[in-house]
Design a protein around this motif. Structure first.
Motif, PDB file in Angstrom:
ATOM      1  N   THR A 100       0.810  -1.218   0.000  1.00 15.45           N
ATOM      2  CA  THR A 100       0.000   0.000   0.000  1.00 15.45           C
ATOM      3  C   THR A 100       0.843   1.268   0.000  1.00 15.45           C
ATOM      4  OG1 THR A 100      -0.125  -0.082   2.410  1.00 15.45           O
ATOM      5  CG2 THR A 100      -1.907  -1.138   1.185  1.00 15.45           C
ATOM      6  N   SER A 101       2.143   1.125  -0.092  1.00 16.15           N
ATOM      7  CA  SER A 101       3.013   2.304  -0.098  1.00 16.15           C
ATOM      8  C   SER A 101       4.089   2.132  -1.162  1.00 16.15           C
ATOM      9  CB  SER A 101       3.653   2.485   1.277  1.00 16.15           C
ATOM     10  OG  SER A 101       4.545   1.419   1.526  1.00 16.15           O
ATOM     11  N   MET A 102       4.948   3.121  -1.241  1.00 20.02           N
ATOM     12  CA  MET A 102       6.055   3.050  -2.200  1.00 20.02           C
ATOM     13  C   MET A 102       7.196   2.190  -1.669  1.00 20.02           C
ATOM     14  SD  MET A 102       5.327   4.447  -4.999  1.00 20.02           S
ATOM     15  CE  MET A 102       6.936   4.520  -5.737  1.00 20.02           C
ATOM     16  N   THR A 103       7.071   1.706  -0.449  1.00 18.27           N
ATOM     17  CA  THR A 103       8.137   0.913   0.164  1.00 18.27           C
ATOM     18  C   THR A 103       8.428  -0.331  -0.657  1.00 18.27           C
ATOM     19  OG1 THR A 103       7.432   1.691   2.324  1.00 18.27           O
ATOM     20  CG2 THR A 103       8.849  -0.226   2.294  1.00 18.27           C
ATOM     21  N   LEU A 104       7.393  -1.025  -1.103  1.00 18.95           N
ATOM     22  CA  LEU A 104       7.584  -2.238  -1.893  1.00 18.95           C
ATOM     23  C   LEU A 104       8.324  -1.924  -3.187  1.00 18.95           C
ATOM     24  CD1 LEU A 104       7.053  -5.286  -2.299  1.00 18.95           C
ATOM     25  CD2 LEU A 104       4.912  -4.646  -3.395  1.00 18.95           C
ATOM     26  N   THR A 105       7.872  -0.890  -3.888  1.00 16.04           N
ATOM     27  CA  THR A 105       8.513  -0.498  -5.146  1.00 16.04           C
ATOM     28  C   THR A 105       9.970  -0.133  -4.918  1.00 16.04           C
ATOM     29  OG1 THR A 105       6.399   0.356  -5.920  1.00 16.04           O
ATOM     30  CG2 THR A 105       8.347   1.076  -7.114  1.00 16.04           C
ATOM     31  N   THR A 106      10.235   0.607  -3.853  1.00 14.80           N
ATOM     32  CA  THR A 106      11.604   1.024  -3.542  1.00 14.80           C
ATOM     33  C   THR A 106      12.480  -0.179  -3.253  1.00 14.80           C
ATOM     34  OG1 THR A 106      10.745   3.073  -2.616  1.00 14.80           O
ATOM     35  CG2 THR A 106      12.993   2.484  -2.025  1.00 14.80           C
ATOM     36  N   ARG A 107      11.979  -1.108  -2.457  1.00 18.30           N
ATOM     37  CA  ARG A 107      12.786  -2.274  -2.091  1.00 18.30           C
ATOM     38  C   ARG A 107      13.055  -3.186  -3.290  1.00 18.30           C
ATOM     39  NH1 ARG A 107      10.972  -4.246   3.930  1.00 18.30           N
ATOM     40  NH2 ARG A 107      11.213  -2.244   4.946  1.00 18.30           N
ATOM     41  N   VAL A 108      12.040  -3.428  -4.100  1.00 19.77           N
ATOM     42  CA  VAL A 108      12.237  -4.268  -5.288  1.00 19.77           C
ATOM     43  C   VAL A 108      13.182  -3.579  -6.260  1.00 19.77           C
ATOM     44  CG1 VAL A 108      11.089  -5.295  -7.297  1.00 19.77           C
ATOM     45  CG2 VAL A 108      10.043  -5.486  -5.045  1.00 19.77           C
ATOM     46  N   SER A 109      13.032  -2.260  -6.418  1.00 21.25           N
ATOM     47  CA  SER A 109      13.926  -1.503  -7.309  1.00 21.25           C
ATOM     48  C   SER A 109      15.371  -1.599  -6.847  1.00 21.25           C
ATOM     49  CB  SER A 109      13.509  -0.040  -7.367  1.00 21.25           C
ATOM     50  OG  SER A 109      12.218   0.072  -7.900  1.00 21.25           O
ATOM     51  N   LYS A 110      15.584  -1.524  -5.525  1.00 21.99           N
ATOM     52  CA  LYS A 110      16.944  -1.627  -5.000  1.00 21.99           C
ATOM     53  C   LYS A 110      17.553  -2.983  -5.336  1.00 21.99           C
ATOM     54  CE  LYS A 110      19.743  -1.834  -0.928  1.00 21.99           C
ATOM     55  NZ  LYS A 110      19.807  -2.529   0.308  1.00 21.99           N
ATOM     56  N   VAL A 111      16.775  -4.062  -5.160  1.00 22.67           N
ATOM     57  CA  VAL A 111      17.284  -5.405  -5.472  1.00 22.67           C
ATOM     58  C   VAL A 111      17.675  -5.485  -6.947  1.00 22.67           C
ATOM     59  CG1 VAL A 111      16.623  -7.837  -5.681  1.00 22.67           C
ATOM     60  CG2 VAL A 111      16.054  -6.571  -3.609  1.00 22.67           C
ATOM     61  N   LEU A 112      16.820  -4.991  -7.822  1.00 21.23           N
ATOM     62  CA  LEU A 112      17.103  -5.041  -9.261  1.00 21.23           C
ATOM     63  C   LEU A 112      18.289  -4.154  -9.627  1.00 21.23           C
ATOM     64  CD1 LEU A 112      13.453  -5.023 -10.634  1.00 21.23           C
ATOM     65  CD2 LEU A 112      14.993  -6.976 -10.396  1.00 21.23           C
ATOM     66  N   PHE A 113      18.368  -2.999  -9.014  1.00 16.59           N
ATOM     67  CA  PHE A 113      19.475  -2.077  -9.247  1.00 16.59           C
ATOM     68  C   PHE A 113      20.795  -2.738  -8.859  1.00 16.59           C
ATOM     69  CE2 PHE A 113      19.482   2.796  -9.521  1.00 16.59           C
ATOM     70  CZ  PHE A 113      20.707   2.823 -10.147  1.00 16.59           C
ATOM     71  N   VAL A 114      20.834  -3.334  -7.656  1.00 17.28           N
ATOM     72  CA  VAL A 114      22.050  -3.995  -7.180  1.00 17.28           C
ATOM     73  C   VAL A 114      22.408  -5.144  -8.105  1.00 17.28           C
ATOM     74  CG1 VAL A 114      22.990  -5.409  -5.304  1.00 17.28           C
ATOM     75  CG2 VAL A 114      21.817  -3.268  -4.788  1.00 17.28           C
ATOM     76  N   ARG A 115      21.408  -5.879  -8.583  1.00 17.38           N
ATOM     77  CA  ARG A 115      21.665  -6.999  -9.495  1.00 17.38           C
ATOM     78  C   ARG A 115      22.277  -6.507 -10.804  1.00 17.38           C
ATOM     79  NH1 ARG A 115      23.394  -9.690 -12.750  1.00 17.38           N
ATOM     80  NH2 ARG A 115      22.456 -11.354 -13.920  1.00 17.38           N
ATOM     81  N   ASN A 116      21.802  -5.391 -11.294  1.00 21.20           N
ATOM     82  CA  ASN A 116      22.253  -4.903 -12.596  1.00 21.20           C
ATOM     83  C   ASN A 116      23.596  -4.195 -12.556  1.00 21.20           C
ATOM     84  OD1 ASN A 116      20.078  -5.939 -13.986  1.00 21.20           O
ATOM     85  ND2 ASN A 116      18.843  -4.120 -13.687  1.00 21.20           N
ATOM     86  N   ILE A 117      23.861  -3.394 -11.496  1.00 22.32           N
ATOM     87  CA  ILE A 117      25.112  -2.637 -11.486  1.00 22.32           C
ATOM     88  C   ILE A 117      25.998  -2.950 -10.284  1.00 22.32           C
ATOM     89  CG2 ILE A 117      24.133  -0.747 -12.835  1.00 22.32           C
ATOM     90  CD1 ILE A 117      24.043   0.903 -10.261  1.00 22.32           C
ATOM     91  N   GLY A 118      25.564  -3.820  -9.395  1.00 25.25           N
ATOM     92  CA  GLY A 118      26.373  -4.206  -8.243  1.00 25.25           C
ATOM     93  C   GLY A 118      26.203  -3.252  -7.074  1.00 25.25           C
ATOM     94  N   TYR A 119      26.624  -3.733  -5.888  1.00 25.39           N
ATOM     95  CA  TYR A 119      26.507  -2.915  -4.678  1.00 25.39           C
ATOM     96  C   TYR A 119      27.298  -1.614  -4.798  1.00 25.39           C
ATOM     97  CZ  TYR A 119      24.147  -6.450  -1.881  1.00 25.39           C
ATOM     98  OH  TYR A 119      23.233  -7.331  -1.391  1.00 25.39           O
ATOM     99  N   LYS A 120      28.525  -1.719  -5.271  1.00 20.52           N
ATOM    100  CA  LYS A 120      29.393  -0.540  -5.351  1.00 20.52           C
ATOM    101  C   LYS A 120      28.778   0.524  -6.261  1.00 20.52           C
ATOM    102  CE  LYS A 120      34.228   0.646  -6.062  1.00 20.52           C
ATOM    103  NZ  LYS A 120      35.544   0.132  -6.422  1.00 20.52           N
ATOM    104  N   GLY A 121      28.308   0.102  -7.436  1.00 20.25           N
ATOM    105  CA  GLY A 121      27.682   1.044  -8.363  1.00 20.25           C
ATOM    106  C   GLY A 121      26.392   1.620  -7.809  1.00 20.25           C
ATOM    107  N   TYR A 122      25.609   0.779  -7.116  1.00 16.35           N
ATOM    108  CA  TYR A 122      24.354   1.242  -6.535  1.00 16.35           C
ATOM    109  C   TYR A 122      24.604   2.339  -5.512  1.00 16.35           C
ATOM    110  CZ  TYR A 122      20.232   1.306  -3.544  1.00 16.35           C
ATOM    111  OH  TYR A 122      19.157   1.714  -2.798  1.00 16.35           O
ATOM    112  N   TYR A 123      25.497   2.037  -4.551  1.00 14.87           N
ATOM    113  CA  TYR A 123      25.747   3.023  -3.506  1.00 14.87           C
ATOM    114  C   TYR A 123      26.452   4.263  -4.054  1.00 14.87           C
ATOM    115  CZ  TYR A 123      23.873  -0.011   0.020  1.00 14.87           C
ATOM    116  OH  TYR A 123      23.013  -0.773   0.747  1.00 14.87           O
ATOM    117  N   ALA A 124      27.304   4.098  -5.056  1.00 18.87           N
ATOM    118  CA  ALA A 124      27.950   5.263  -5.671  1.00 18.87           C
ATOM    119  C   ALA A 124      26.901   6.202  -6.267  1.00 18.87           C
ATOM    120  CB  ALA A 124      28.944   4.820  -6.740  1.00 18.87           C
ATOM    121  N   GLN A 125      25.901   5.627  -6.952  1.00 17.23           N
ATOM    122  CA  GLN A 125      24.862   6.465  -7.555  1.00 17.23           C
ATOM    123  C   GLN A 125      23.947   7.083  -6.497  1.00 17.23           C
ATOM    124  OE1 GLN A 125      22.779   5.080 -10.977  1.00 17.23           O
ATOM    125  NE2 GLN A 125      24.629   4.358 -11.990  1.00 17.23           N
TER     126      GLN A 125
END
Length: 164
Positions: A100-125
């Protein structure tokens, strides 16, 4: 008869299409040993269980065709899908209502982001978007960790002194 029908024929005690690597009855026959099927997985009898055989045969005809098998040979890896599902499950537990909130979208997006560019790239961005200096953030983390380690050392040392 196609090799895709081997599982069906195997269930009805026909090892003609079985492979030695997975058929325990074939392995027993080669060793000259008697084989008894496990009590929870008995072989069916084609004459007595013809209605079951025909139902399963219809399914095998539908999904065992060359076209159906080619459809299942997609380029995607099931291991990757399992890994993503597990990572999403860890960040979005089923016992929490997140839909019911953007929390789910944010969390799933983070997982996909980390998968695509890695932890280092995710946190750098993320740091770049928030205009946070990575060096300051890392230094704060290390200072906090060292303080925690030193505190634990003092607790452990003082605990040994009082019991000793």
């Amino acid at each position: 008869m196609r090799k895709s029908e081997a599982p069906l024929e195997h269930c009805f005690d026909n090892q003609k299409f079985c492979m030695h690597s997975w058929c325990y009855k074939l392995q027993a026959i080669e060793k000259g040993l008697p084989y008894e099927s496990p009590p929870r997985r008995p072989f069916f009898n084609k004459e007595q269980d013809m209605h079951i055989y025909k139902q399963l045969q219809d399914i095998f005809d539908k999904f065992g065709s060359v076209e159906s098998i080619k459809k299942s040979m997609h380029l995607f890896e099931t291991q990757l899908n399992e890994a993503l599902n597990q990572a999403i499950g860890q960040t979005c537990p089923k016992f929490k209502l997140l839909g019911t909130s953007m929390t789910l979208t944010t969390r799933v997006s983070k997982v996909l982001f980390v998968r695509n560019i890695g932890y280092k790239g995710y946190y750098a961005q993320v740091f770049e978007a928030l205009r946070i200096n990575q060096q300051d953030c890392k230094q704060h983390y290390f200072d906090t960790a060292i303080t925690r380690i030193n505190r634990n050392k003092i607790r452990n040392y003082s605990g040994k002194m009082s019991t000793g």
